[in-house]
Design a protein around this motif. Structure first.
Motif, short mmCIF file in Angstrom:
data_model
loop_
_atom_site.label_atom_id
_atom_site.label_comp_id
_atom_site.label_asym_id
_atom_site.label_seq_id
_atom_site.Cartn_x
_atom_site.Cartn_y
_atom_site.Cartn_z
N ASN A 109 21.88 85.16 29.73
CA ASN A 109 22.66 86.13 28.95
C ASN A 109 24.14 85.78 28.87
O ASN A 109 24.88 86.39 28.08
N ASN A 110 24.60 84.83 29.68
CA ASN A 110 26.03 84.49 29.70
C ASN A 110 26.36 83.24 28.90
O ASN A 110 27.51 82.78 28.92
N VAL A 111 25.37 82.67 28.23
CA VAL A 111 25.58 81.40 27.51
C VAL A 111 25.77 81.67 26.03
O VAL A 111 25.00 82.41 25.41
N GLU A 112 26.79 81.07 25.46
CA GLU A 112 27.01 81.09 24.02
C GLU A 112 27.24 79.65 23.56
O GLU A 112 27.92 78.89 24.24
N PRO A 113 26.68 79.24 22.43
CA PRO A 113 25.82 80.02 21.54
C PRO A 113 24.41 80.20 22.11
O PRO A 113 24.02 79.47 23.03
N PRO A 114 23.65 81.15 21.59
CA PRO A 114 22.31 81.45 22.14
C PRO A 114 21.36 80.26 22.11
O PRO A 114 20.44 80.19 22.92
N GLU A 115 21.58 79.31 21.17
CA GLU A 115 20.68 78.17 21.06
C GLU A 115 20.66 77.30 22.32
O GLU A 115 19.72 76.56 22.56
N GLN A 116 21.71 77.39 23.13
CA GLN A 116 21.81 76.55 24.32
C GLN A 116 21.33 77.24 25.59
O GLN A 116 21.47 76.70 26.68
N ARG A 117 20.75 78.40 25.45
CA ARG A 117 20.32 79.15 26.62
C ARG A 117 19.01 78.61 27.18
O ARG A 117 18.10 78.25 26.43
N LEU A 118 18.93 78.57 28.51
CA LEU A 118 17.67 78.27 29.17
C LEU A 118 16.70 79.44 28.98
O LEU A 118 17.11 80.57 28.71
N PHE A 119 15.42 79.15 29.14
CA PHE A 119 14.35 80.15 29.11
C PHE A 119 14.24 80.89 27.77
O PHE A 119 14.12 82.12 27.75
#
Length: 679
Positions: free
Chosen positions: A452-462
């Motif tokens: 939830n703390n990663v931007e942009p959302p495309e780079q988020r795990l899980f």
């Protein structure tokens, strides 16, 4: 005289009143009701067109005869044809002509009709099982006008293409697979070497009176004894199936209801030279032995002569149930559809490649994220490969490892001992998105911020499986690996998994069905039983069996060699196999031998390490290769195979359930009808 005058006056009065009534009189009549009535009739006829009677005649080819308990069924897109549901299909009847069946159906005028046939087994409850079916992408079609007609077809032949596939569990029935692996049978009295051979027989019986059940929708037994090039399901002989130590023998039982069938297991000794058999031992196996989706049961064999235990038989089992809800229908199938030019495909491993745990040559974007999949698509990858698991709240997510590492304390971890391993199956998706996770790479601890703390959302795990389907270009195919921990040869499991395997597969397939249509999808797993579940719960997408980089690394003998993985895929009508490239490097002929038995062969592994090695493996003729660092080794200005063809990916939209057409509303007609009271 007064009387005469009175009569005359009365007559005159009557005549005067009659004449007065004949005078024109102005009348007032409200005609709005009738105007509305007749105006509405111009649009809404009071009498509907009568349906048309169509006679359907089906001829069975000599190469595909029905079992005694099977009958052909007709299913199609219209409600009168079952709306693609087997349980509402039209059953055909025998005619006086051998192998010719027919049925008459009333079809509405001016209808567009799509239909196909399947071999049905109808149970005592009325539930319909799909035994074999015409699995072409396109069904038969015709349009009705105002005249009745006849349709004559041959089972399995649509256009010029002949294709029949084994059925699946649409909304009823069960499948029980009984597996005899390695040293499953032990006997006090061993058959004489060179003179006697063992045979095993599985007979369904009534659980109350133990009387044999004839082959029917209630219970039907087939078997496969794995042999390269000859691994197909067959009806077992009268005195059972030949068996020797080391054989991989499986019984495949189609059932109406699991609890209405028990089994008589018999072991015979055969004397081939004398054409004799003798019963060595028997045992009964009740349905209560099969608790849960999978397990193992051992039974004692009783001598019919001495009435004492003379041996034991160890049986592993798998119980396959239909999908919980919203299963796949008979409208179409892409499980066997593979164009001849879909070869030498290049597939990105976890997107651009591994990144989380490698010390060198890591991909520039985090593996198994939306970002790496989008980048692979932009580079022209034909497919992208990724791993799917479930969280504790049954959300399909993308991640390779079965667990994550977290730090319970608020301090920054300095060693492996500061980290706690948490299994993905034990944590909900909402909890997972709030967790900061860690990877151990060499001697370093690498921190990854919470989803939830990663931007942009495309780079988020899980990310979720739904995210991938919704965000990645449809011209990029998906190679979907379903993760399930395997039991190693030493008896230890790769990880712990307590979720029910039927439920596990159902939740993933539900997302695939709802969001995955419109692209090329293949589904695969290292777990053979999971492949069986995927195969017999759906028919839309091909299922591939993965094999390890080493032989005999797992206890399941179906995974022991590439040849055994091919045997299993052939036996249960899988789409193909995905062996490690190390075996092709040692024996290049592996690819062509596998392709002679199954349609699809995808290679994977660390030997696909640069452009030179990739090209060499492609020269061996596989369907495709899966490798890391797509950004380094994929050719420049490349176009995906599914983007280069003009009808793709639009053609894959046939996988999607057609949107329900709403009745067109004419405001004028609706206004008129709202003010009309029909008598």
């Amino acid at each position: 005289m007064s009387v005469s005058w009175s009569k005359t006056f009365a007559a005159f009065t009557v005549a005067w009143l009659s004449a007065l009534c004949l005078l024109p009189v102005e009348t007032f009549c409200d005609t709005s009701y009738y105007e509305k009535y007749y105006a509405a009739r111009r649009y809404v006829p009071l009498k509907r067109n009568a349906p048309l009677v169509f006679n359907f005649t089906l001829t069975l080819p000599d190469t595909d005869q029905l079992a005694s308990f099977e009958r052909p069924a007709l299913v199609g897109n219209l409600p009168v044809l079952g709306a693609w549901q087997a349980g509402r299909a039209v059953l055909l009847n025998r005619t006086a002509i051998l192998n010719v069946w027919s049925a008459s159906v009333e079809i509405p005028q001016n209808s567009s009709v799509e239909y196909r046939y399947f071999a049905a087994a109808v149970g005592q409850s009325g539930a319909v099982q799909i035994r074999r079916w015409e699995s072409h992408v396109h069904a038969r079609t015709f349009n009705t006008t105002k005249f009745s007609g006849n349709r004559s077809d041959e089972f399995g032949l649509i256009g010029n293409e002949r294709q029949l596939s084994r059925g699946w569990l649409q909304d009823s029935g069960n499948i029980l697979q009984l597996k005899l692996f390695r040293d499953a049978l032990s006997l006090e009295e061993q058959p004489e070497v060179g003179q006697e051979k063992l045979r095993l027989r599985l007979q369904p019986v009534d659980p109350k009176i133990l009387a044999p059940i004839l082959s029917s929708a209630r219970a039907n037994v087939e078997y496969v004894r794995m042999a390269y090039g000859d691994s197909t399901l067959r009806v077992q002989p009268e005195y059972g199936v030949p068996y020797a130590t080391g054989d991989i023998l499986m019984f495949h039982v189609n059932l109406e209801q699991l609890d209405r069938v028990a089994y008589l297991v018999e072991v015979y000794a055969e004397q081939p030279e004398e054409d004799l058999v003798r019963l060595l031992g028997y045992s009964h196996l009740l349905h209560t032995s099969f608790s849960g989706t999978e397990g193992e049961v051992s039974i004692d064999l009783i001598s019919p002569l001495w009435q004492r235990v003379v041996g034991q038989l160890r049986i592993e089992y798998l119980h396959i149930r239909p999908m919980e809800k919203d299963g796949f229908d008979l409208r179409t199938s892409f499980a066997n559809y593979w164009r001849s030019n879909w070869t030498a495909l290049e597939i990105g491993h976890r997107g651009l490649g591994k990144s989380l745990t490698v010390t060198t040559n890591a991909a520039p974007l985090i593996e198994n994220t939306v970002a790496t999949m989008l980048a692979s698509s932009e580079l022209g990858a034909d497919l992208v490969e990724f791993d799917v698991q479930l969280t504790s709240d049954l959300v399909p997510i993308i991640h390779h490892d079965f667990s994550i590492r977290v730090c319970i304390d608020s301090k920054t971890p300095t060693s492996k001992d500061d980290l706690t391993e948490v299994l993905l199956k034990d944590i909900s998706y909402e909890q997972l998105k709030d967790l900061k996770t860690y990877q151990i790479v060499g001697n370093k601890i690498v921190e990854y911020p919470a989803h939830n703390n990663v931007e942009p959302p495309e780079q988020r795990l899980f990310p979720t499986l739904q995210d991938f389907f919704e965000r990645v270009n449809l011209s990029t195919g998906f190679d979907i690996e379903i993760k399930w921990p395997q039991q190693r040869a030493d008896g230890q499991f790769e990880s712990e998994q307590t979720l029910d395997k039927n439920l596990f597969v159902d939740r993933i397939l539900a997302v695939v069905r709802r969001y995955g249509c419109g692209r090329l999808n293949v589904i695969k797993s290292f777990d053979a039983d999971l492949c069986s579940l995927l195969r017999f719960k759906q028919h839309m997408y091909p299922v591939l069996f993965l094999s390890s980089s080493k032989e005999n690394v797992f206890t399941d003998p179906r995974t022991s060699t590439v040849e055994q993985s091919v045997n299993f895929a052939q036996a249960f009508d899988l789409g193909g196999v995905s062996p490690n490239a190390v075996f092709v490097k040692a024996d290049p002929g592996v690819v062509q031998r596998a392709k002679a038995q199954v349609p699809i062969v995808l290679l994977w592994g660390s030997d696909l390490k640069d452009r030179e090695s990739i090209d060499w493996f492609l020269q061996q003729g596989p369907t495709g290769v899966i490798y890391d660092r797509l950004d380094l080794w994929l050719g420049a200005n490349r176009t995906s195979a599914f983007e280069a063809e003009q009808d793709l990916p639009g053609f894959f939209q046939l996988q999607c359930v057609p949107a329900t057409k709403e009745r067109e509303v004419n405001s004028t007609i609706e206004s008129i009808l709202s003010n009309v009271n029909f008598l």
